[in-house]
Design an enzyme around this catalytic site. Sequence first.
Site, PDB file in Angstrom:
ATOM      1  N   GLY A 134      38.986  66.641   7.186  1.00  0.00           N
ATOM      2  CA  GLY A 134      39.729  65.736   8.061  1.00  0.00           C
ATOM      3  C   GLY A 134      41.020  65.225   7.459  1.00  0.00           C
ATOM      4  O   GLY A 134      41.718  64.407   8.063  1.00  0.00           O
ATOM      5  N   ASP A 264      45.593  78.401  19.322  1.00  0.00           N
ATOM      6  CA  ASP A 264      45.428  76.946  19.232  1.00  0.00           C
ATOM      7  C   ASP A 264      46.656  76.296  18.606  1.00  0.00           C
ATOM      8  O   ASP A 264      46.738  75.066  18.546  1.00  0.00           O
ATOM      9  CB  ASP A 264      44.163  76.587  18.434  1.00  0.00           C
ATOM     10  CG  ASP A 264      44.139  77.229  17.055  1.00  0.00           C
ATOM     11  OD1 ASP A 264      44.233  78.467  16.973  1.00  0.00           O
ATOM     12  OD2 ASP A 264      44.054  76.493  16.063  1.00  0.00           O
TER      13      ASP A 264
HETATM   14  P1  AMP Z   1      45.222  75.152  11.671  1.00  0.00           P
HETATM   15  O1  AMP Z   1      45.032  76.514  11.085  1.00  0.00           O
HETATM   16  O2  AMP Z   1      45.827  74.166  10.722  1.00  0.00           O
HETATM   17  O3  AMP Z   1      45.918  75.186  12.971  1.00  0.00           O
HETATM   18  O4  AMP Z   1      43.753  74.561  11.953  1.00  0.00           O
HETATM   19  C1  AMP Z   1      42.805  75.238  12.716  1.00  0.00           C
HETATM   20  C2  AMP Z   1      41.669  74.319  13.039  1.00  0.00           C
HETATM   21  O5  AMP Z   1      41.078  73.801  11.859  1.00  0.00           O
HETATM   22  C3  AMP Z   1      42.037  73.108  13.887  1.00  0.00           C
HETATM   23  O6  AMP Z   1      40.944  72.829  14.715  1.00  0.00           O
HETATM   24  C4  AMP Z   1      42.215  72.023  12.856  1.00  0.00           C
HETATM   25  O7  AMP Z   1      42.008  70.731  13.375  1.00  0.00           O
HETATM   26  C5  AMP Z   1      41.134  72.376  11.862  1.00  0.00           C
HETATM   27  N1  AMP Z   1      41.431  71.921  10.518  1.00  0.00           N
HETATM   28  C6  AMP Z   1      42.368  72.394   9.666  1.00  0.00           C
HETATM   29  N2  AMP Z   1      42.322  71.744   8.497  1.00  0.00           N
HETATM   30  C7  AMP Z   1      41.343  70.822   8.600  1.00  0.00           C
HETATM   31  C8  AMP Z   1      40.797  69.842   7.721  1.00  0.00           C
HETATM   32  N3  AMP Z   1      41.264  69.677   6.491  1.00  0.00           N
HETATM   33  N4  AMP Z   1      39.787  69.091   8.190  1.00  0.00           N
HETATM   34  C9  AMP Z   1      39.308  69.251   9.425  1.00  0.00           C
HETATM   35  N5  AMP Z   1      39.763  70.153  10.286  1.00  0.00           N
HETATM   36  C10 AMP Z   1      40.767  70.938   9.893  1.00  0.00           C
HETATM   37 MG    MG Z   2      46.464  74.021  14.330  1.00  0.00          MG
END
Ligand code: AMP
Ligand code: MG
Length: 496
Positions: A134, A264
């Site tokens: 998070g 996403d």
């Molecule tokens: P991203 O690749 O950054 O777009 O993230 C892809 C998914 O992973 C999204 O649902 C983000 O909210 C989740 N996410 C990425 N990093 C974290 C983290 N450190 N803690 C919780 N969720 C994460």
């Molecule tokens: Mg993202």
Amino acid sequence: MNHMVDAPPRELDLGVHWRHGFASLGPAFYTELPALPLPDPYLVGLNEPLAQALGLDPALLAGDEGVRALTGSLAIAGTRPLASVYSGHQFGVWAGQLGDGRALLLGDLDSADGAQELQLKGSGRTPYSRMGDGRAVLRSSIREFLCSEAMQGLGIPTTRALSVTGADAPVRRETVETAAVVMRVSPSFVRFGHFEHFASRGQDEELRRLADYVIARHFPECRTSGRFGGNAYAALLETVSERTAALLARWQAVGFCHGVMNTDNMSILGLTIDYGPFQFLDAFDPNHVCNHSDETGRYAYNRQPNVAYWNLFALGQALLPLIGDEETALAALESYKAVFPRELESCLRAKLGLADAQEGDRTLIEGILQLLAKGSVDYTIFWRRLSQHVAGGPLEPVRDLFPDREAFDAWLLDYAPRLPADRRAAGLAMLRTNPKYVLRNHLAELAIARAKQKDFGGVAELLAVLQSPFDEHPAHEALAGFPPDWASRIEISCSS
Ligand code: AMP
Ligand code: MG
């Protein structure tokens, strides 16, 4: 004697009126929960012009309580924090449910640019965090803060960033880093993945509610334009396709690699969103892959336009129950194929200072891009020096960029006669089109290294310069130079 002391405030009133548009969609779309406080947060960067545009007092935000509020450590009166649920395709594969795993939407504020939503990123675990903690680290939060505003300065559609705050709480990535929170600002944080989520579950009612919400709030003309025989959902798909096409043209023209174009991470408004392993090209290399985690090069610079279409296709599939038939959905997607090349050509023509379209422009454009690739010429510096030359400066600084000077001379023979009669005016227009400053990886790295030592001067300097990247800023010339040798060894991955 009165031993009572003032209790610390439980929430901070920013003196603005909050609305809750997204929350009105209902609980199928999100989970409400508060941010998890970080101890002793400090201000790393504040975007004062944006604060003012939102009716927020920069001095209040920069104070102790303001910084805690921007970090999610102190609630903001009138907000209603929520994490939204979405799904998506990651690296071409259906990933199922994702969602705001480390972000919280607070609500929206009125601004001169219409309603703007504020969102904390890095504010703790949510029901959608999966294995994640998070949190976001200082390194990537500074990158997102600066690049949002760099894009805005370049005039490229983007989510914005109001602030970045840090705390010494450890966050484990490849190494132990420290926590940070970005306060993001956007008219909407709705992604393609929000639609895919409800479509994949056969929740047609929620799918429709979301589409109606986006149309009513952002694209009301989809209801009235009469396109597709009055099919507002096909018109929505077409509008998103056009906006995405225009965005991709701008990315390609400025040399921006997003790095993680998962569905996403695609904004329904056609904004640049989710700054992770992005990069502005140094030397021009069409095959450049900026994301160290992207082993197959799916998101290479020259693949971005096709990936965007692939993502729009996934959106089209999600909207199919609303649109009704495949043929109409495909027709709506066609606009991407028309708009992208047109917009890209128009961007590149502007970069070259060509006032009107003429036959042979494409050959001219392809010719220079091939020379840039062949010579590994610095992309930003080339365009800037060409602009200066056309505006009346010497030719040598441009010509010397090319290992094969004769090939450049040959190209110039075709180019020079195409310039408008008023070359100086053309050159000045080019200087407003071809930026002097972009957020190169090494510049971000240097500011991050200083910030880790609690010296935030590098962040402030970059923010100020990148907000007007077409201006000369003679005192900051060093930020416009060639990247150092070590820049090519910087590895930016999905880890953030
Ligand atoms: P991203 O690749 O950054 O777009 O993230 C892809 C998914 O992973 C999204 O649902 C983000 O909210 C989740 N996410 C990425 N990093 C974290 C983290 N450190 N803690 C919780 N969720 C994460
Ligand atoms: Mg993202």
